[in-house]
Structure formats: structure tokens, C-alpha cells
Design an enzyme around this catalytic site. Structure first.
Site, PDB file in Angstrom:
ATOM      1  N   HIS A  91      -3.365   7.426   2.519  1.00 57.43           N
ATOM      2  CA  HIS A  91      -3.837   6.363   2.175  1.00 57.43           C
ATOM      3  C   HIS A  91      -4.920   5.974   2.704  1.00 57.43           C
ATOM      4  CE1 HIS A  91      -3.920   1.901   1.309  1.00 57.43           C
ATOM      5  NE2 HIS A  91      -3.778   1.702   2.520  1.00 57.43           N
ATOM      6  N   ASN A 111     -10.039   0.173   0.206  1.00 56.88           N
ATOM      7  CA  ASN A 111      -8.593  -0.025   0.096  1.00 56.88           C
ATOM      8  C   ASN A 111      -8.193  -0.531  -1.232  1.00 56.88           C
ATOM      9  OD1 ASN A 111      -5.901  -0.327   0.497  1.00 56.88           O
ATOM     10  ND2 ASN A 111      -6.279  -1.080   2.573  1.00 56.88           N
ATOM     11  N   CYS A 136       0.921  -1.241   0.053  1.00 53.36           N
ATOM     12  CA  CYS A 136       0.183   0.041  -0.205  1.00 53.36           C
ATOM     13  C   CYS A 136       0.775   1.381   0.045  1.00 53.36           C
ATOM     14  CB  CYS A 136      -1.086   0.042   1.014  1.00 53.36           C
ATOM     15  SG  CYS A 136      -2.046  -1.443   1.204  1.00 53.36           S
TER      16      CYS A 136
HETATM   17  O1  UT7 Z   1      -3.733  -0.896   3.569  1.00 49.70           O
HETATM   18  C1  UT7 Z   1      -2.746  -1.570   4.499  1.00 49.70           C
HETATM   19  C2  UT7 Z   1      -2.955  -0.950   5.897  1.00 49.70           C
HETATM   20  N1  UT7 Z   1      -4.211  -1.668   6.318  1.00 49.70           N
HETATM   21  C3  UT7 Z   1      -4.707  -1.068   7.491  1.00 49.70           C
HETATM   22  O2  UT7 Z   1      -4.382   0.057   7.909  1.00 49.70           O
HETATM   23  C4  UT7 Z   1      -5.842  -1.730   8.120  1.00 49.70           C
HETATM   24  C5  UT7 Z   1      -5.868  -1.708   9.674  1.00 49.70           C
HETATM   25  N2  UT7 Z   1      -7.003  -2.409  10.410  1.00 49.70           N
HETATM   26  C6  UT7 Z   1      -8.199  -1.944  10.352  1.00 49.70           C
HETATM   27  O3  UT7 Z   1      -8.618  -1.134   9.631  1.00 49.70           O
HETATM   28  C7  UT7 Z   1      -8.843  -2.636  11.307  1.00 49.70           C
HETATM   29  O4  UT7 Z   1      -8.111  -3.508  12.509  1.00 49.70           O
HETATM   30  C8  UT7 Z   1     -10.021  -3.644  10.883  1.00 49.70           C
HETATM   31  C9  UT7 Z   1     -11.039  -2.894  10.114  1.00 49.70           C
HETATM   32  C10 UT7 Z   1      -9.369  -4.672   9.919  1.00 49.70           C
HETATM   33  C11 UT7 Z   1     -10.746  -4.371  11.549  1.00 49.70           C
HETATM   34  O5  UT7 Z   1     -11.407  -3.712  12.586  1.00 49.70           O
HETATM   35  P1  UT7 Z   1     -11.358  -4.164  14.171  1.00 49.70           P
HETATM   36  O6  UT7 Z   1     -12.046  -2.869  14.962  1.00 49.70           O
HETATM   37  O7  UT7 Z   1      -9.772  -3.935  14.558  1.00 49.70           O
HETATM   38  O8  UT7 Z   1     -12.019  -5.447  14.216  1.00 49.70           O
HETATM   39  P2  UT7 Z   1     -11.557  -6.679  14.683  1.00 49.70           P
HETATM   40  O9  UT7 Z   1     -10.575  -7.393  13.714  1.00 49.70           O
HETATM   41  O10 UT7 Z   1     -10.762  -6.684  16.200  1.00 49.70           O
HETATM   42  O11 UT7 Z   1     -12.930  -7.558  14.780  1.00 49.70           O
HETATM   43  C12 UT7 Z   1     -13.830  -7.181  15.674  1.00 49.70           C
HETATM   44  C13 UT7 Z   1     -15.146  -8.264  15.515  1.00 49.70           C
HETATM   45  C14 UT7 Z   1     -14.572  -9.942  15.638  1.00 49.70           C
HETATM   46  O12 UT7 Z   1     -15.783 -10.431  16.178  1.00 49.70           O
HETATM   47  P3  UT7 Z   1     -15.480 -10.740  17.950  1.00 49.70           P
HETATM   48  O13 UT7 Z   1     -14.219 -11.548  17.971  1.00 49.70           O
HETATM   49  O14 UT7 Z   1     -15.372  -9.411  18.747  1.00 49.70           O
HETATM   50  O15 UT7 Z   1     -16.761 -11.585  18.176  1.00 49.70           O
HETATM   51  C15 UT7 Z   1     -14.452 -10.281  14.208  1.00 49.70           C
HETATM   52  O16 UT7 Z   1     -14.623 -11.568  14.056  1.00 49.70           O
HETATM   53  O17 UT7 Z   1     -15.693  -8.034  14.390  1.00 49.70           O
HETATM   54  C16 UT7 Z   1     -15.596  -9.460  13.648  1.00 49.70           C
HETATM   55  N3  UT7 Z   1     -15.586  -9.159  12.208  1.00 49.70           N
HETATM   56  C17 UT7 Z   1     -16.523  -8.920  11.611  1.00 49.70           C
HETATM   57  N4  UT7 Z   1     -17.900  -8.783  11.530  1.00 49.70           N
HETATM   58  C18 UT7 Z   1     -18.612  -8.427  10.524  1.00 49.70           C
HETATM   59  C19 UT7 Z   1     -14.334  -9.360  11.399  1.00 49.70           C
HETATM   60  N5  UT7 Z   1     -14.723  -8.937  10.359  1.00 49.70           N
HETATM   61  C20 UT7 Z   1     -15.978  -8.872   9.926  1.00 49.70           C
HETATM   62  C21 UT7 Z   1     -16.949  -8.618   8.929  1.00 49.70           C
HETATM   63  N6  UT7 Z   1     -18.206  -8.518   9.344  1.00 49.70           N
HETATM   64  N7  UT7 Z   1     -16.441  -8.433   8.005  1.00 49.70           N
END
Ligand code: UT7
Length: 323
Positions: free
Chosen positions: A250, A280, A114
Site C-alpha cells: 500500500h 495515497n 485502504c
Molecule cells: O492509508 C492509510 C494508512 N495511513 C498511513 O499509513 C499514514 C501513516 N502516518 C504517516 O504517514 C505520518 O504520520 C504523516 C506523514 C501523516 C505525518 O508525519 P509525522 O512525521 O508523523 O508528522 P507529525 O504528524 O508528527 O507532524 C510533525 C510536524 C508538526 O509540527 P510540530 O507540532 O512538530 O511543530 C505538524 O504540525 O509537522 C507539521 N505538519 C506539517 N508541516 C508542513 C503536519 N503536516 C504538515 C504539512 N506541512 N503538510
């Protein structure tokens, strides 16, 4: 007097097919509400079969040349950032070169995920400052839809396809004439390679490769590293937050984008956001956002624009550009 890279034109290309969160939620265990709340994404564009990195990169490059009032004859170098090339070789940049009808100079692909566009801008700017080239196309073009793991809802909802490009023109500037690419800073930390990667490539037996990400870890590093990169860019130019007219970040997550805008003390309307409509697009995200804000008249001549990005590697960097 010294040679400087003037950002003469910008262009972008987005695939025709738009896919909303609701459409994704028909086949993936997710919801529009979750995706919008956690990321700000409402929709993304997905490439059709013919919309490869070369096809989209060519379209974006054509638009950038037209915006600059330049032609194929003005292009000495094409540097194309991608993680999703058409072929292992020739470089996608050379497919673009052929399509544009550029018959001299050189081109190559650059892999920095990225942060690829910032890396490519840095390389092109260095070549212009060194007097090696006078006209350079810098392109980010990505088809992440082809490397997403559709069983992993934590990543497959986050990305989209597209391409963005800028045309840099060498100009002999007085040292106190602070126009063009003022500085670039690029960084990498290979020890963090396992928090965001593709688990295969053409060199690996039976492994086409899918994107794997520890989102929380990447998020944590993004906020810290990008803030450092922004401060580094301003300090190198003897500038402060107050000098920045536009932030073109980004486009990974609106929460990260908003945090960066707040850190710079910029009102939201001075931060260019496309993540809601493009998701993204990796190396394409910064030039696509820049092209959009130039085309709609938001960013104009004389404006000071701060670009930043972070991606797999870990790679990250910033650039300060006066249009
Ligand atoms: O381009 C390169 C750079 N990339 C980035 O900068 C990305 C950086 N990271 C992020 O943007 C965030 O970490 C994400 C958007 C990827 C994820 O957000 P988060 O607030 O960190 O969520 P998480 O991964 O901690 O997941 C929270 C919950 C989980 O459920 P439990 O374990 O709390 O029950 C996941 O299973 O959300 C669940 N989950 C979803 N639920 C519905 C994960 N993906 C999804 C989904 N739909 N698509």
C-alpha cells in the site's frame, strides 16, 4: 486438482490533472520539502468532475480485461472496493457492470478503506475457489480529493485519486502447481476506528464527511501490523523472505514502504513504489502499483508477489500471488 484464481490481467486509471506539492503550498501552509521528507510524495492526481469512482473503475477494469485477453462475457462478478462511491446505491460496481456491458452475474461494493483491495481480492478468491464464479473483476477506485479537509494540512497533502483493477480467472490446478492467488489474510480491529475515519456519510444529518487521521498512531500500527501480515502470508505457504520476488505495498508513506522492504530483506528495486507520483490512493493504490509494474515489464510470469495494505477501521491484510 483444485480451483485456483489466476491473476490474468491488471489495469489502472489516473485522472488527467496532476497537482504538485509546490502547487498545494500556494494555498496550504506546507512545503514540497516537508511533504517529500515525511512521505516521499512529489505529486498526486486529482479527479475532474466527470472522473468519479465508477468512471475511473470502468477505465481500470477495461484495461485489466484487455490485459487478460478477456471480454465482458467472461465477467461473472465485480467486487469494487471504495470509500468514495458515486452514490449510496446502486453499488458503484453495478455502474461499472453497466458501462462494461456485462449483462449477467453480480457485483457489489466493499468498504475497508485502504485495505479494501486486499479484502476484495480475498472475497473474490474465496468465490472462485468455491466454484461460485469463474471470472471476477476486483477493483479499487477512489476520489479522496472529495473527502479531504483542506483546512487540515496533516492529511490533505497525503492523498490522491485513481483506480486499479485485476481480472481473476478460475483455473483447475494441480495441488502442487503453485500459481495464482496462493493465500489472502485479512484482519480488522474496530476498537481502533477513531485513529483514521471519515466524520460523516449520507446517513448522517448535514455531514458530508471529511477524513480525520492521527498520523502518528496509524504509522505505529502500520509498521507492526503489516510486518505481522507479511510473516503470516509466508508461513501459511511454507515460504521465507527469500522466496519473494516483488513487494507491492500500500502506497501511504515511503518510510513505511522502505521499512517493509528492509524487513523482507528485499533490495529497493524489488519494491514497487508509486507513492511519489500517485500519493495515497487508498483502495486503488495496490492494484495501480501492480498494473504499473506489470505494464513496464518489471513483474512477469512466474514471479511471486506479496501484496499488503492497512487502512481505516483499522483494517489490514496481505496476499501472496504467483503470476
Ligand atoms: O492509508 C492509510 C494508512 N495511513 C498511513 O499509513 C499514514 C501513516 N502516518 C504517516 O504517514 C505520518 O504520520 C504523516 C506523514 C501523516 C505525518 O508525519 P509525522 O512525521 O508523523 O508528522 P507529525 O504528524 O508528527 O507532524 C510533525 C510536524 C508538526 O509540527 P510540530 O507540532 O512538530 O511543530 C505538524 O504540525 O509537522 C507539521 N505538519 C506539517 N508541516 C508542513 C503536519 N503536516 C504538515 C504539512 N506541512 N503538510
Amino acid at each position: 486438482m483444485s480451483l485456483r484464481s489466476i491473476l490474468a490481467g491488471c489495469g489502472g486509471y489516473l485522472p488527467e490533472r496532476v497537482v504538485t506539492n509546490d502547487e498545494l503550498s500556494k494555498t496550504i501552509d506546507t512545503s514540497d520539502e516537508w511533504i517529500r521528507e515525511r512521505t516521499g510524495i512529489r505529486q498526486r492526481h486529482f479527479a475532474g468532475k466527470h472522473e468519479t469512482a465508477a468512471f475511473m473503475g470502468t477505465a481500470a477494469a477495461r484495461a485489466a480485461l484487455a490485459d487478460a485477453g478477456a471480454t465482458a462475457a467472461d465477467v461473472d462478478a465485480i467486487i469494487l472496493a471504495t470509500s468514495t462511491p458515486d452514490q449510496a446505491f446502486p453499488a458503484t460496481a453495478l455502474r461499472v457492470q453497466a458501462e462494461l456491458g456485462v449483462t449477467r452475474g453480480f457485483g457489489f461494493d466493499l468498504s475497508a478503506a485502504c485495505a479494501g483491495f486486499i479484502y476484495a481480492l480475498s472475497v473474490a478468491d474465496g468465490m472462485i475457489r468455491a466454484g461460485q464464479v469463474r471470472g471476477a473483476l476486483v477493483i479499487g477506485s477512489e476520489v479522496y480529493s472529495r473527502i479531504l479537509n483542506w483546512q487540515d494540512r496533516g492529511t490533505c497533502v497525503l492523498f490522491g485519486d485513481g483506480a486499479g483493477a485485476v481480472f481473476l480467472r478460475a483455473s483447475d490446478c494441480r495441488d502442487d502447481d503453485r500459481r495464482g492467488v496462493l493465500s489472502t489474510h485479512i484482519h480488522a480491529q474496530g476498537t481502533l476506528g477513531d485513529i483514521l475515519y471519515v466524520d460523516g456519510a449520507v446517513g448522517q444529518p448535514d455531514k458530508p464527511g471529511h477524513l480525520v487521521m492521527n498520523g502518528r498512531e496509524v504509522f505505529r500500527h502500520a509498521v507492526t501490523r503489516l510486518a505481522e501480515a507479511v510473516e503470516e502470508a509466508l508461513a501459511a505457504n511454507g515460504m521465507t523472505h527469500a522466496d519473494v520476488d516483488w513487494l507491492v505495498p500500500h502506497q501511504a508513506n515511503s518510510r513505511i514502504i522502505n521499512a517493509m522492504g528492509r524487513k523482507l530483506g528485499l533490495p529497493p528495486e524489488r519494491v514497487v513504489v508509486t507513492v511519489d507520483r500517485h500519493a495515497n490512493t487508498s483502495a486503488a493504490s495496490v492494484p495501480l502499483a501492480l498494473a504499473e509494474a506489470r505494464a513496464d515489464g518489471r513483474i512477469g510470469a512466474g514471479d511471486l508477489v506479496l501484496l499488503e495494505a492497512l487502512g481505516g477501521g483499522l483494517t489490514w491484510g496481505s496476499a501472496l500471488v504467483r503470476l
